[in-house]
Design an enzyme around this catalytic site. Sequence first.
Site, PDB file in Angstrom:
ATOM      1  N   ASP A   1      -9.931  -5.411  -3.664  1.00 59.08           N
ATOM      2  CA  ASP A   1      -9.337  -4.399  -2.776  1.00 59.08           C
ATOM      3  C   ASP A   1     -10.198  -3.138  -2.839  1.00 59.08           C
ATOM      4  O   ASP A   1     -10.367  -2.542  -3.902  1.00 59.08           O
ATOM      5  CB  ASP A   1      -7.918  -4.131  -3.290  1.00 59.08           C
ATOM      6  CG  ASP A   1      -7.137  -3.157  -2.446  1.00 59.08           C
ATOM      7  OD1 ASP A   1      -7.753  -2.282  -1.796  1.00 59.08           O
ATOM      8  OD2 ASP A   1      -5.901  -3.268  -2.456  1.00 59.08           O
TER       9      ASP A   1
ATOM     10  N   SER B   1       0.840  -1.199   0.000  1.00 56.32           N
ATOM     11  CA  SER B   1       0.000   0.000   0.000  1.00 56.32           C
ATOM     12  C   SER B   1       0.881   1.257   0.000  1.00 56.32           C
ATOM     13  O   SER B   1       1.642   1.465  -0.960  1.00 56.32           O
ATOM     14  CB  SER B   1      -0.964  -0.048   1.179  1.00 56.32           C
ATOM     15  OG  SER B   1      -1.969   0.921   1.040  1.00 56.32           O
TER      16      SER B   1
ATOM     17  N   HIS C   1      -7.335  -5.921   0.444  1.00 58.19           N
ATOM     18  CA  HIS C   1      -6.181  -5.067   0.746  1.00 58.19           C
ATOM     19  C   HIS C   1      -5.402  -5.528   1.981  1.00 58.19           C
ATOM     20  O   HIS C   1      -4.396  -4.926   2.333  1.00 58.19           O
ATOM     21  CB  HIS C   1      -6.673  -3.623   0.957  1.00 58.19           C
ATOM     22  CG  HIS C   1      -5.602  -2.583   0.868  1.00 58.19           C
ATOM     23  ND1 HIS C   1      -4.933  -2.288  -0.305  1.00 58.19           N
ATOM     24  CD2 HIS C   1      -5.051  -1.754   1.804  1.00 58.19           C
ATOM     25  CE1 HIS C   1      -4.050  -1.327  -0.092  1.00 58.19           C
ATOM     26  NE2 HIS C   1      -4.081  -0.989   1.187  1.00 58.19           N
TER      27      HIS C   1
END
Lengths: 281, 281
Positions: A226, A149, A259
């Site tokens: 995600d 991320s 995610h």
Amino acid sequence: MSELNLLSTHKLFNGQQRRYHHYSSVNQCNMNFSVYLPALALQGYRRPVLYCLGGLTCTDENFSIKSGAQRYAAEWGIVLVMPDTSPRGKDIADAVVYNLGQGAGFYVNATNQPWAQHYQMYDYVVSELPQLIEKHFPVNNQRSLCGHSMGGHGAIMIGLKNPHYYLSVSAFAPIAHPCASNWGQEAFTTYLGLNQAQWYQYDSTELLQQSVPTNLSILIDQGSVDEYYPSQLLPHDFVNTAASKGWNIRFNMRDGYDHSYYFVSSFIESHIGFHATAFGL
Amino acid sequence: MSELNLLSTHKLFNGQQRRYHHYSSVNQCNMNFSVYLPALALQGYRRPVLYCLGGLTCTDENFSIKSGAQRYAAEWGIVLVMPDTSPRGKDIADAVVYNLGQGAGFYVNATNQPWAQHYQMYDYVVSELPQLIEKHFPVNNQRSLCGHSMGGHGAIMIGLKNPHYYLSVSAFAPIAHPCASNWGQEAFTTYLGLNQAQWYQYDSTELLQQSVPTNLSILIDQGSVDEYYPSQLLPHDFVNTAASKGWNIRFNMRDGYDHSYYFVSSFIESHIGFHATAFGL
């Protein structure tokens, strides 16, 4: 006080997971980081290093505890270094939102006050921490980057800016085009101000647009469900730019994955193997 | 409200990690548990189940996040069930110390008040939860137990009391002789009172002393630098009793490993493989 203070050590896959506390000159405050030393490193052999960069809200411990990377680092004999994601402390500037301030350094050198005093995470990750690692641990001069991320943004951006210092970069669900996402725009406005020319130097897609292809190996995995994929991560901006500029990158859409670190742990074996190949192992 | 309420789901190693909330009749309160369903189970094939019992202070999430078990459960097609370690809530009896009350149910049916009302963790793990699992998920009638620390005590104790219901039990650093350790004595006094005859029914070493060997497969791993090993865990009391009674158990001392989940994750592959063998996979 010595340069590195050991906070904890645990035997793990026949190597050691350690956590350290130290004073960071560039951030002008104390910082924590974690390191995994495989058995070969404990025996004194100089091994390659993979820097593992965390995402928003994370410390060095999230990747350490949740990724499962050490099992594969043990197999390949790769040293893992997990930095924190920002300076921290009651005297350090912070924000009430999760995507700015402590836990959200975005791997930039802040120029705006009050952030500029302590938020120098780019120099910390690229210069100060590697110097410490190479002074205190049995590593060689092979370095690579991995991140999740915000840490995926950090890994690719740092790799593109220093292609002769790193052999490979890999990212899980990276913030691949921060200038075009709310997370990136808020972070860059906060830390760097409104001059977008300053933003571009920390934006992987913009850096790629200005680049000529190098030998840097790049791998990206993205989960298809995600929640941040379409709005904040924008990996296709990066992938399309790579194609137009002649970069040969690996991009995997992973059907049904989200995610979380459950996604990271599902594919970390292939990322460690990717870096092992870049290291010539 | 349906019988099981899904709190979260994450794709993981091509299967799913899920967390549920439900009303427990035996504990008379709401409980959480986590389950890992490998791809074969998601495709509807009935698979064996491994119940994974947590230690002091843990919830269902510690084993879920830290053990790394799902990778091997995915390979073998084993369903994992992670129960919580006690009833929880503001209306549930609790203690100020970490080794009693919420997070420390010790897998017994409490008979002392105020604990007896909600702390019926033995019946919950042995009866109520398996019935729910076997009603709602594609599992067969092959069941095994694994646990860490207090959960290792739970796994071995429950296996010894129900050798025809479970095929195998494995434990990391189990509280193997609770009647002889402070943790066990405090828990049993609190939950069961001062009559030691009541304690023996939940003590693995005492149960073994009264047993005849069965086909139940037993595996124990113990870290040599585990701070609780000499005072609280006492695995040699169990191992020596097993030898004297003719049980063939596997016991591994692991040099340099401590009590943490880093120890668990280092050897979880061999434990899942051990259960896979017991399942005939």
